[in-house]
Design an enzyme around this catalytic site. Structure first.
Site, short mmCIF file in Angstrom:
data_model
loop_
_atom_site.label_atom_id
_atom_site.label_comp_id
_atom_site.label_asym_id
_atom_site.label_seq_id
_atom_site.Cartn_x
_atom_site.Cartn_y
_atom_site.Cartn_z
N ASP A 295 -21.26 32.30 -12.91
CA ASP A 295 -22.02 31.07 -11.61
C ASP A 295 -23.23 29.39 -12.75
O ASP A 295 -23.48 30.19 -12.33
CB ASP A 295 -23.00 32.39 -10.63
CG ASP A 295 -23.81 30.78 -9.63
OD1 ASP A 295 -25.01 31.46 -8.84
OD2 ASP A 295 -23.66 30.16 -9.71
N GLU A 329 -28.82 22.62 -8.72
CA GLU A 329 -28.37 23.42 -7.87
C GLU A 329 -28.98 24.78 -7.59
O GLU A 329 -29.19 25.28 -6.20
CB GLU A 329 -26.77 24.17 -7.46
CG GLU A 329 -25.82 24.53 -6.25
CD GLU A 329 -26.09 26.43 -6.55
OE1 GLU A 329 -25.75 26.70 -4.94
OE2 GLU A 329 -26.38 26.41 -7.11
N HIS A 425 -26.46 35.94 -10.92
CA HIS A 425 -27.78 35.43 -11.20
C HIS A 425 -28.25 37.14 -11.64
O HIS A 425 -29.86 37.29 -11.66
CB HIS A 425 -28.75 35.50 -10.14
CG HIS A 425 -28.18 34.30 -8.74
ND1 HIS A 425 -28.81 33.97 -7.80
CD2 HIS A 425 -27.20 33.77 -9.47
CE1 HIS A 425 -28.47 33.11 -7.16
NE2 HIS A 425 -28.07 32.40 -8.21
ZN LIG Z 1 -23.77 28.89 -7.90
#
Ligand SMILES: [Zn+2]
Length: 462
Positions: A295, A329, A425
């Site tokens: 990510d 983002e 995350h």
């Molecule tokens: Zn992302």
């Protein structure tokens, strides 16, 4: 419903769709022609992508090993952007550039969470993005555990002066993410001094998950952090046994003035209509944990690699294909918004985003006019050999949402995301979580879809 014949309503809809498809430009190049015309090219792209043993995965590892995590406002992010531009240039991409974007600048600082009663133990935690700090010696208070906002409301009186722990079992990102996003607001409303949210993920190895949270200007702001699922469940059990649980939360987070960042992009210029664009990519920023490989370094690299692959095969489509690494983002979306501001004057044929991890590709979600849907479905039939031929009802993403709002058809890459929220995350978002073979297939899927969409005679725009 008992009717055996299509209802008058259904006939009307089908007729309208048919009329629209007849009227729409895509119809001119019959849909059946697309697979026939592009099958050989698609197979060449897939074969080359699958044979490319050193490509995309190595690049994801190189980017994330060199710069680590890349939170907006950080030096690491800007260094990664500079390196990406220089490396795209070296790869021979055209029109490589960065575009300035002002981004929020939240910094975590030192933080900790300690169980102080019924016994002492340091607990893994991650402050949530945007949270305020605690006083320097921390906040020590009793914990109450709730499983939902409704339970919190019902037990509001107990929350006053305490720390609220949201311990909700995993359902999905939307449901569990709400405690992360809104938890501090709801807890402050009932007088809590701080709040904690169980990690928003189906599986953990005592890994808290960070992510953005928000405040409400009409409600006191209290510190808000994520704890591991294991510890949320442990605290719940302790309290259920009648024990009083107290913790000390220390956070030194700060929100600094906005900082300068950049979107980074490079192109494969079109041979006939270079001013018409197929844009694709992911976000180059990440949270300040792990390496931000899944990510979303993967999403940036697969778009970039797709262009490299097409260049290597000497394939130049009618229109331009642009690979973008959008900034910010994770905590603001300023990169996607700035891209729209700076590029909405250009004719975009299609926008494609990858932000769900570059795991085994299954296809794309699509949002756009019916005739264009039919065209991308025709293209996707060429991706069936790699398991990526499915076009879902809707698609897009946080970074292409703004440009899609100007009428650009949009797609979101769909993958086997069964492991995505394990690492999402967390400190465990590292390149080894991605499988080189699956990453190669994603490059193939992006390259085939982008090439054919950029090469179609007719426009996908309404
Ligand atoms: Zn992302």
């Amino acid at each position: 419903m008992s009717a055996t014949y299509p209802s008058p309503f259904r006939i009307a809809v089908a007729a309208a769709l048919f009329a629209a498809s007849i009227a729409s430009p895509v119809a001119a190049q019959s849909l059946d022609a697309i697979p026939a015309k592009y099958r050989d090219i698609a197979n060449r792209i897939i074969a080359a992508a699958e044979a490319d043993s050193t490509g995309a995965w190595d690049r994801i590892a190189e980017l994330t090993d060199r710069f680590g995590h890349r939170l907006s406002g950080s030096l690491a992010l800007e260094q990664a952007i500079t390196w990406t531009a220089a490396t795209m240039q070296r790869d021979g991409l055209a029109n490589v550039r960065t575009e300035r974007v002002m981004v929020p600048h939240w910094v975590r600082g030192d933080e900790s969470l300690e169980l102080v009663s019924p016994r002492r133990q340091r607990l893994p935690m991650l402050g949530l993005g945007g949270s305020i700090a605690t006083p320097s010696n921390g906040i020590t208070a009793e914990v109450i555990v709730v499983a939902s906002f409704e339970e919190l409301t019902a037990r509001a009186a107990e929350a006053k002066g305490r720390i609220v722990l949201y311990d909700a079992e995993w359902r999905d990102y939307g449901y569990n993410g709400a405690f992360r996003r809104q938890g501090a607001i709801a807890a402050a409303k009932v007088g809590a001094v701080a709040s904690l949210a169980r990690a928003a993920g189906p599986y953990g190895m005592r890994t808290p998950h960070t992510g953005s949270m928000s405040y409400d200007s009409t409600v006191t702001r209290i510190p808000h952090a994520s704890v591991a699922a294991e510890d949320a469940m442990m605290i719940r059990r302790m309290i259920a046994r009648g024990e009083t649980v107290r913790v000390t939360l220390k956070m030194n987070a700060q929100t600094l003035p906005d900082a300068e960042s950049r979107n980074v992009m490079g192109e494969l210029r079109g041979r006939e209509r270079p001013d018409e664009i197929v844009v694709m990519g992911g976000h180059i920023d990440s949270w300040d944990v792990g390496q931000g490989a899944m990510d979303d370094a993967g999403g940036v690299v697969v778009a970039w690699e797709a262009i490299r692959l097409l260049k290597r095969l000497g394939l130049t489509p009618r229109r331009t294909i642009r690979a973008v690494g959008w900034t910010n983002e994770e905590n603001g979306g300023r990169g996607g918004a700035a891209y729209k501001e700076m590029h909405q004057h250009e004719v975009h044929q299609l926008a494609i985003e990858s932000d769900g991890g570059v795991f085994a590709p299954l296809g794309f979600g699509f949002t756009g006019p019916p005739a264009a849907r039919a065209a991308v479905e025709a293209i996707a039939t060429l991706l069936v050999p790699i398991g990526a031929g499915k076009i879902e009802a809707s698609g897009g993403g946080a970074d292409i949402g703004p440009i899609m709002s100007t009428g650009v058809p949009g797609m979101g890459l769909n993958v086997d995301g069964s492991r995505y929220f394990w690492f999402h995350h967390t400190d465990a978002d590292t390149p080894d979580k991605l499988d080189p073979k699956e990453v190669r297939r994603v490059v193939a899927a992006m390259a085939v879809m982008a090439f054919i969409a950029a090469d179609l005679e007719r426009s996908l725009r309404p």
